[in-house]
Design a protein around this motif. Structure first.
Motif, PDB file in Angstrom:
ATOM      1  N   UNK A 129       0.845  -1.191   0.000  1.00  0.00           N
ATOM      2  CA  UNK A 129       0.000   0.000   0.000  1.00  0.00           C
ATOM      3  C   UNK A 129       0.885   1.247   0.000  1.00  0.00           C
ATOM      4  N   UNK A 130       0.534   2.191  -0.828  1.00  0.00           N
ATOM      5  CA  UNK A 130       1.367   3.384  -1.013  1.00  0.00           C
ATOM      6  C   UNK A 130       1.206   4.407   0.106  1.00  0.00           C
ATOM      7  N   UNK A 147      -7.028 -10.738  17.449  1.00  0.00           N
ATOM      8  CA  UNK A 147      -6.009 -10.030  16.669  1.00  0.00           C
ATOM      9  C   UNK A 147      -6.273 -10.184  15.171  1.00  0.00           C
ATOM     10  N   UNK A 148      -6.677 -11.402  14.773  1.00  0.00           N
ATOM     11  CA  UNK A 148      -6.917 -11.671  13.358  1.00  0.00           C
ATOM     12  C   UNK A 148      -8.051 -10.845  12.778  1.00  0.00           C
ATOM     13  N   UNK A 149      -9.131 -10.697  13.518  1.00  0.00           N
ATOM     14  CA  UNK A 149     -10.277  -9.912  13.032  1.00  0.00           C
ATOM     15  C   UNK A 149      -9.860  -8.456  12.819  1.00  0.00           C
ATOM     16  N   UNK A 150      -9.118  -7.890  13.784  1.00  0.00           N
ATOM     17  CA  UNK A 150      -8.657  -6.505  13.642  1.00  0.00           C
ATOM     18  C   UNK A 150      -7.729  -6.377  12.435  1.00  0.00           C
ATOM     19  N   UNK A 151      -6.811  -7.348  12.286  1.00  0.00           N
ATOM     20  CA  UNK A 151      -5.875  -7.315  11.158  1.00  0.00           C
ATOM     21  C   UNK A 151      -6.610  -7.395   9.827  1.00  0.00           C
ATOM     22  N   UNK A 152      -7.599  -8.270   9.744  1.00  0.00           N
ATOM     23  CA  UNK A 152      -8.373  -8.417   8.514  1.00  0.00           C
ATOM     24  C   UNK A 152      -9.115  -7.124   8.175  1.00  0.00           C
ATOM     25  N   UNK A 153      -9.817  -6.581   9.152  1.00  0.00           N
ATOM     26  CA  UNK A 153     -10.637  -5.394   8.890  1.00  0.00           C
ATOM     27  C   UNK A 153      -9.754  -4.219   8.451  1.00  0.00           C
ATOM     28  N   UNK A 154      -8.640  -4.001   9.155  1.00  0.00           N
ATOM     29  CA  UNK A 154      -7.753  -2.896   8.782  1.00  0.00           C
ATOM     30  C   UNK A 154      -7.125  -3.131   7.411  1.00  0.00           C
ATOM     31  N   UNK A 204      -7.420  -0.849   3.784  1.00  0.00           N
ATOM     32  CA  UNK A 204      -6.312  -0.473   2.901  1.00  0.00           C
ATOM     33  C   UNK A 204      -6.538  -0.991   1.482  1.00  0.00           C
ATOM     34  N   UNK A 205      -7.079  -2.193   1.354  1.00  0.00           N
ATOM     35  CA  UNK A 205      -7.361  -2.746   0.028  1.00  0.00           C
ATOM     36  C   UNK A 205      -8.402  -1.898  -0.702  1.00  0.00           C
ATOM     37  N   UNK A 206      -9.428  -1.476   0.024  1.00  0.00           N
ATOM     38  CA  UNK A 206     -10.479  -0.663  -0.582  1.00  0.00           C
ATOM     39  C   UNK A 206      -9.921   0.689  -1.026  1.00  0.00           C
ATOM     40  N   UNK A 212     -10.196  -8.272  -4.153  1.00  0.00           N
ATOM     41  CA  UNK A 212      -9.576  -8.787  -2.931  1.00  0.00           C
ATOM     42  C   UNK A 212     -10.350  -8.340  -1.698  1.00  0.00           C
ATOM     43  N   UNK A 213     -10.807  -7.111  -1.718  1.00  0.00           N
ATOM     44  CA  UNK A 213     -11.617  -6.572  -0.618  1.00  0.00           C
ATOM     45  C   UNK A 213     -12.896  -7.386  -0.444  1.00  0.00           C
TER      46      UNK A 213
END
Length: 219
Positions: free
Chosen positions: A96-97, A135-142, A146-148, A155-156
């Motif tokens: 991500x840029x 931790x995984x749910x937070x990582x996925x959502x964040x 970024x993907x969106x 991917x989103x």
């Protein structure tokens, strides 16, 4: 606080894919080695795709009371998978840029989730699932955010589907509702998430490879 690990060589990103492949191979071997027994049928011979959980292969003893010779393959598979995905997530901020606090949260919680998952073999299954899951749910959502923002809409969308299946899996696990379906839903969850990680890794690989080709092109 911003996170920007050194950009890896594109070929480094093939290691997580190799890890995913080895995970599948070793888990198939583990399933073939499993002595037997499931919570639905304790005396059943061998591994039941419909009734056994993937975590059953990690335990010291099989459910039928025999020593579980499959655990070596299953534990090696889990360790290799977590190591590969940890490598992917460590470098993921470079995908991500834009810099943001959200990306830092994504990076930290993802790493913590994979580290916590390795403790599934320590005899603290329920606690480990809850910590790694949080931790995984937070990582996925964040990561989805970024993907969106970066325009990776496919991917989103697929990631949202994976998260929904994961949350359904966790809901059944905690409440016991439709518990007989959980072994199948667990395998669907793993399959979806591994496929999502594979596509994420390949997208990252293509991005880095393209940048390397541009740098090596004579001007």
């Amino acid at each position: 606080m911003s996170v920007k690990p050194i950009v890896p060589s594109a070929y480094v990103l093939l290691l997580p894919i190799a890890g995913m492949g080895l995970f599948v191979i070793l888990y198939i071997i583990a399933a073939m080695q499993y002595p037997g027994g499931s919570w639905a049928a304790p005396q059943h011979d061998g591994f039941s795709f419909w009734n056994n959980y993937l975590c059953d292969l990690l335990d010291h003893d099989a459910i039928n009371g025999e020593l579980n010779s499959a655990r070596y393959f299953a534990r090696a598979a889990l360790g290799i998978l977590c190591a590969g995905l940890l490598l992917l997530w460590y470098y993921l901020p470079n995908f991500f840029s834009l810099e943001s606090k959200n990306k830092t949260i994504m990076w930290i919680t993802g790493i913590m989730a994979f580290i916590a998952t390795t403790f599934l073999t320590s005899g603290t299954h329920d606690i480990t699932v809850r910590i790694a899951g949080a931790f995984g749910v937070i990582a996925f959502i964040t990561c989805f955010i970024e993907l969106f923002k970066a325009g990776h809409y496919k991917l989103f969308t697929f990631g949202i589907l994976c998260l929904a299946v994961f949350l359904m899996n966790y809901y059944i696990y905690e409440t016991g509702i439709f518990i007989r379906m959980l072994p199948i839903i667990q395998k669907i969850t793993f399959g979806c998430c591994i496929l999502w990680f594979f596509i994420l890794d390949m997208s990252f690989y293509k991005k880095i490879k393209s940048e390397e080709n541009k740098e090596n092109t004579p001007k």
